[in-house]
Design a protein around this motif. Structure first.
Motif, PDB file in Angstrom:
ATOM      1  N   ALA A  37       0.500   0.042   9.652  1.00  0.00           N
ATOM      2  CA  ALA A  37      -0.057  -0.607   7.964  1.00  0.00           C
ATOM      3  C   ALA A  37       0.934  -0.881   7.789  1.00  0.00           C
ATOM      4  O   ALA A  37       1.841  -2.106   7.272  1.00  0.00           O
ATOM      5  CB  ALA A  37      -0.446   0.797   7.392  1.00  0.00           C
ATOM      6  N   ASN A  38       2.926  -0.351   7.758  1.00  0.00           N
ATOM      7  CA  ASN A  38       3.793  -0.406   7.545  1.00  0.00           C
ATOM      8  C   ASN A  38       4.208  -1.490   8.267  1.00  0.00           C
ATOM      9  O   ASN A  38       4.680  -2.246   7.186  1.00  0.00           O
ATOM     10  CB  ASN A  38       5.079   0.594   7.969  1.00  0.00           C
ATOM     11  N   GLU A  47       3.215  -3.993   8.410  1.00  0.00           N
ATOM     12  CA  GLU A  47       2.122  -5.740   8.108  1.00  0.00           C
ATOM     13  C   GLU A  47       3.201  -5.582   5.968  1.00  0.00           C
ATOM     14  O   GLU A  47       3.403  -6.877   5.901  1.00  0.00           O
ATOM     15  CB  GLU A  47       0.457  -5.122   7.447  1.00  0.00           C
ATOM     16  N   ASP A  48       3.192  -4.381   5.872  1.00  0.00           N
ATOM     17  CA  ASP A  48       4.072  -3.982   4.561  1.00  0.00           C
ATOM     18  C   ASP A  48       5.533  -5.193   4.805  1.00  0.00           C
ATOM     19  O   ASP A  48       5.504  -6.070   4.458  1.00  0.00           O
ATOM     20  CB  ASP A  48       4.283  -3.242   3.519  1.00  0.00           C
ATOM     21  N   GLU A  49       5.659  -4.755   5.062  1.00  0.00           N
ATOM     22  CA  GLU A  49       7.566  -5.318   5.770  1.00  0.00           C
ATOM     23  C   GLU A  49       6.950  -7.096   6.267  1.00  0.00           C
ATOM     24  O   GLU A  49       7.955  -7.503   5.570  1.00  0.00           O
ATOM     25  CB  GLU A  49       7.640  -4.817   7.347  1.00  0.00           C
ATOM     26  N   ARG A 106       5.109  -8.747   4.820  1.00  0.00           N
ATOM     27  CA  ARG A 106       4.858  -9.451   3.416  1.00  0.00           C
ATOM     28  C   ARG A 106       5.743  -9.378   2.596  1.00  0.00           C
ATOM     29  O   ARG A 106       6.404 -10.548   1.628  1.00  0.00           O
ATOM     30  CB  ARG A 106       3.800  -9.176   2.535  1.00  0.00           C
ATOM     31  N   GLN A 107       7.166  -7.934   2.743  1.00  0.00           N
ATOM     32  CA  GLN A 107       7.983  -8.325   1.859  1.00  0.00           C
ATOM     33  C   GLN A 107       9.078  -9.354   2.877  1.00  0.00           C
ATOM     34  O   GLN A 107       9.517  -9.953   2.028  1.00  0.00           O
ATOM     35  CB  GLN A 107       9.056  -6.863   1.739  1.00  0.00           C
ATOM     36  N   GLU A 127       8.718 -12.976   0.940  1.00  0.00           N
ATOM     37  CA  GLU A 127       9.220 -12.263  -0.364  1.00  0.00           C
ATOM     38  C   GLU A 127      10.879 -13.193  -0.311  1.00  0.00           C
ATOM     39  O   GLU A 127      10.625 -14.007  -1.549  1.00  0.00           O
ATOM     40  CB  GLU A 127       9.208 -11.466  -0.729  1.00  0.00           C
ATOM     41  N   THR A 179       2.984 -11.521  11.186  1.00  0.00           N
ATOM     42  CA  THR A 179       4.213 -11.118  10.478  1.00  0.00           C
ATOM     43  C   THR A 179       4.219 -12.699  10.557  1.00  0.00           C
ATOM     44  O   THR A 179       4.945 -12.389   8.830  1.00  0.00           O
ATOM     45  CB  THR A 179       5.922 -11.115  11.250  1.00  0.00           C
TER      46      THR A 179
END
Length: 190
Positions: A31-32, A34-36, A38-39, A42, A63
Motif C-alpha cells: 500500500a505504501n 502504491e502511494d509512492e 502516485r507521488q 505528481e 508503478t
C-alpha cells in the motif's frame, strides 16, 4: 528533440522492505508502494513523454500505471530486474553465511545472471534508446537501473554498486551539451 531518459524504480514491495533479493519473482507493491508511485506521478505530471517503456514485472507495471504513464507504455523485457537465480528471496546476510565476500556486481548470481550478461542487456537497451528522441520514461528496478546508469556513462557493471536507487526514485540520463558523445547523469536517486 534531444533524448532525455527518466529512469524510475518501482515503489515499495514486501521484499524490498525486508531486504530480500527480488529479481524475477513477480510480486505486487505494498500500500505504501502504491502511494509512492502516485507521488512519483505528481513529479512526472508536467513532463510530456514521447516514449514510455516498462519492465514486464508487476511491481514496475503497477508503478507505471499509478504514476499516470501506463496508457501508452510498451513492455520491454530488457527492463526486468537482475535474475538472482539461487539467491532469489534471500537477504545479503543469508548469502554472506555461505559467501562472506560475495558482491552481486562482481560475482553475479549462481543460476541467474552474471555481470557480463546484465551488461549486454543494458547495452542492448541503450543502443535502442539512442535511436529515440524526446523524453523517454523507463519504469524498472534497483539493480538493473544501477547497471543501466553505469553503462550509460560507459562505466563497467561494477560501478553500479555505488549507485543506490530507492523505491519510487527518479533519475535522469542525458547528454552533456546535447552531445551524443558525452552521456551524463543529470539526476540520480531523487
Amino acid at each position: 528533440m534531444t533524448l532525455r531518459i527518466y529512469l524510475m524504480r518501482h515503489g515499495e514491495t514486501e521484499w524490498a522492505l525486508s531486504g530480500r533479493h527480488t529479481g524475477r519473482v513477480d510480486i505486487p507493491l505494498t500500500a505504501n508502494g502504491e502511494d509512492e508511485a502516485r507521488q512519483l506521478g505528481e513529479r512526472l505530471r508536467s513532463i510530456p513523454f514521447q516514449h514510455v517503456l516498462v519492465s514486464p514485472l508487476k511491481r514496475a507495471r503497477q508503478t507505471c500505471e499509478l504514476a499516470g504513464c501506463g496508457e501508452n507504455a510498451d513492455v520491454d523485457a530488457d527492463l526486468a530486474e537482475w535474475d538472482n537465480g539461487d539467491y532469489e528471496g534471500q537477504t545479503h546476510a543469508d548469502v554472506f553465511k555461505h559467501r562472506p565476500d560475495w558482491n552481486l556486481f562482481r560475482d553475479g548470481s549462481p543460476g541467474g545472471e552474471m555481470p557480463n550478461e546484465i551488461s549486454e542487456r543494458a547495452d542492448r537497451l541503450i543502443d535502442r534508446l539512442k535511436k529515440l528522441d524526446g523524453n523517454v520514461a523507463l519504469f524498472s528496478h534497483s539493480h538493473f537501473g544501477r547497471v543501466l546508469g553505469a553503462r550509460w556513462i560507459g562505466s563497467p557493471v561494477q560501478m553500479g554498486q555505488h549507485l543506490i536507487l530507492n523505491t519510487a526514485s527518479l533519475s535522469v540520463l542525458c547528454y552533456q551539451h546535447e552531445n551524443m558523445n558525452l552521456p551524463a547523469i543529470e539526476t540520480w536517486n531523487s
